[in-house]
Enzyme design. Structure first.
Site, short mmCIF file in Angstrom:
data_model
loop_
_atom_site.label_atom_id
_atom_site.label_comp_id
_atom_site.label_asym_id
_atom_site.label_seq_id
_atom_site.Cartn_x
_atom_site.Cartn_y
_atom_site.Cartn_z
N GLY A 78 0.90 -1.14 -0.16
CA GLY A 78 -0.02 -0.01 0.07
C GLY A 78 0.79 1.31 -0.14
O GLY A 78 2.20 1.23 0.32
N GLU A 79 0.11 2.39 -0.49
CA GLU A 79 0.96 3.52 -0.43
C GLU A 79 0.19 4.73 0.33
O GLU A 79 -1.04 4.56 0.10
CB GLU A 79 1.20 4.08 -1.92
N GLY A 80 0.71 5.43 1.07
CA GLY A 80 0.01 6.73 1.75
C GLY A 80 0.57 7.98 1.72
O GLY A 80 1.84 7.99 0.98
N GLY A 81 0.23 8.77 2.21
CA GLY A 81 1.03 10.33 2.28
C GLY A 81 2.34 10.32 2.72
O GLY A 81 3.15 11.12 2.15
N MET A 82 2.61 9.70 3.57
CA MET A 82 3.96 9.60 4.18
C MET A 82 5.12 8.62 3.64
O MET A 82 6.05 9.10 3.59
CB MET A 82 3.75 9.27 5.89
N GLY A 83 4.45 7.63 3.16
CA GLY A 83 5.51 6.46 2.55
C GLY A 83 4.75 5.21 1.95
O GLY A 83 3.58 5.50 1.71
N VAL A 105 4.38 0.92 1.93
CA VAL A 105 4.63 -0.52 2.55
C VAL A 105 4.82 -1.43 1.50
O VAL A 105 3.91 -1.74 0.68
CB VAL A 105 3.53 -0.85 3.57
N LYS A 165 8.53 -0.76 5.50
CA LYS A 165 7.69 0.62 5.54
C LYS A 165 8.90 1.44 5.39
O LYS A 165 9.74 1.84 5.90
CB LYS A 165 6.96 0.81 6.96
N ASP A 207 -3.99 7.39 18.50
CA ASP A 207 -4.75 7.28 17.35
C ASP A 207 -5.38 5.98 17.26
O ASP A 207 -5.22 5.15 16.17
CB ASP A 207 -3.78 7.52 16.11
#
Length: 378
Positions: free
Chosen positions: A48-53, A55, A70, A165
């Site tokens: 997966g991909e997100g705003g910070m980095g 995986v 990660k 969180d």
């Protein structure tokens, strides 16, 4: 576990196997696939991909073990605060060591300087995915999952770590070979607070609101100083949501949601799920008290209450007389065809009360015109 009611995993903190589900990944992320990192980790694919980095799934040589890498995005690797938060997560996770917290194996840097974490590869679903898919979950499943996560939270709190969180997206239900029951894992300590490190790291500032709005405690929503009891409040919200299929506070916008959190009162559980044991009402009410002093004071206290409730319900179930089987020719009467998964989206109505994942027969129709997801940082 018994299916008591019509009935929402992960590498930190992205959805599992996203790269194989038709989700488009950026060219920079895909460029690492096939490479060997520091001679030890062969990157096999993108999870997966997100705003910070991003995986990645990788193979650790020479062990042949599947792991998750990660990796911080190169653009974020140039930002001191992002790097500090990334390193902070590594220190926090490695300091705890608990079977219900995703395990950290290694840390390192790519050739371009981007840091990475090597963590255990988990396979399964997040609690968020399961609630979205199924609605209100069987009571025994809910209790077992929360009991496990409270065990992990207790270990974190004893180390001076406040997660800040805790939410269904950060609870992963990991499938393991040889077991029919998942192991619950708490993920994503990226915005956690560790008392021994905060003075040096300056990861948060007074008045900054960190976390996901739906699960924020009142003091967290006000940007005040926090302690471990914000995590216990979030667990109360999750307990409510998993039992009813809907969150306790829903509003058409962020500011209205904060008003609900600060001064609102959630609908009673049994209004939404009449067959639910009344023993859950005081547990949820105490966990979600506005005042931290009125809540459970430790994860172990909350954990022990749920364990006793679990045992009591199991004892009652054993004593209950068996229900006679329905005549074969008598069709079940239901307002919805059974066995159909109905996707639900966050679509606030005029009263702000439409984030509904109750059992299908109890739901109101809702408009699928907006996503239910909220930002991780606000």
């Amino acid at each position: 576990m018994p299916a008591e009611a019509p009935t929402r995993q992960s590498l930190p903190p992205l959805p599992p196997a996203a790269g194989g589900r038709g989700i488009k990944m950026s060219a920079g992320v895909m460029s690492l696939v096939g490479l060997t990192i520091e001679g030890r980790y062969v990157i096999r694919g993108v999870i997966g991909e997100g705003g910070m980095g991003a995986v990645y799934e990788a193979e650790q040589r020479p062990l042949g073990r599947k792991v998750a890498l990660k990796v911080l995005h190169p653009s974020n690797a140039q930002k001191p605060e992002a790097v500090s938060r990334f390193q902070h997560e590594a220190r926090v996770v490695s300091s705890i060591g608990h079977p219900n917290i995703c395990e950290l194996y290694d840390v390192g840097k790519l050739e371009d300087g981007a840091p990475y974490l090597v963590m255990e590869r988990l396979v399964g679903d997040s609690l968020a995915d399961r609630i979205t898919r199924e609605g209100a979950l069987p009571v025994e499943d809910v209790l077992e999952t929360l009991i496990q996560i409270l065990g992990g939270l207790g270990a974190a709190h004893r180390k001076g770590v406040v997660h800040r969180d805790v939410k269904p997206d950060n609870i992963f239900l990991a499938r393991t070979p040889g077991s029919s029951e998942p192991i619950a894992k708490l993920l994503d300590f990226g915005i956690s607070k560790m008392s021994s490190l905060d003075a040096d790291m300056h990861l948060t500032r007074t008045g900054m609101v960190m976390g996901t709005p739906y699960y924020m405690a009142p003091e967290q929503a006000r940007g005040e100083q926090l302690d471990h009891r914000v995590d216990l409040y979030a667990m109360g919200v999750i307990l409510y949501e998993a039992l009813t299929g809907r969150r306790p506070f829903i509003a058409p916008n962020y500011n209205a949601l904060l008003v609900q959190i600060l001064s609102g009162k959630p609908k009673p559980l049994r209004t939404l799920r009449p067959a639910l044991s009344e023993a859950f009402e005081p547990v949820v009410a105490r966990a979600m008290q506005k005042s931290p002093d009125a809540r459970f004071q430790s994860a172990s206290e909350f954990h022990d209450v749920l364990v006793r409730l679990q045992r009591d319900l199991q004892r009652e179930a054993r004593r209950a007389p068996a229900r006679p089987a329905a005549p074969a020719a008598a069709p079940a009467v239901t307002s919805h065809p059974s066995g159909i998964d109905i996707p639900v989206h966050f679509s606030p109505g005029p009263d702000g009360d439409s984030d509904d994942r109750r059992p299908a027969a109890e739901r109101r129709p809702s408009s699928p015109d907006a996503s239910r997801r909220a930002p991780t940082e606000v």
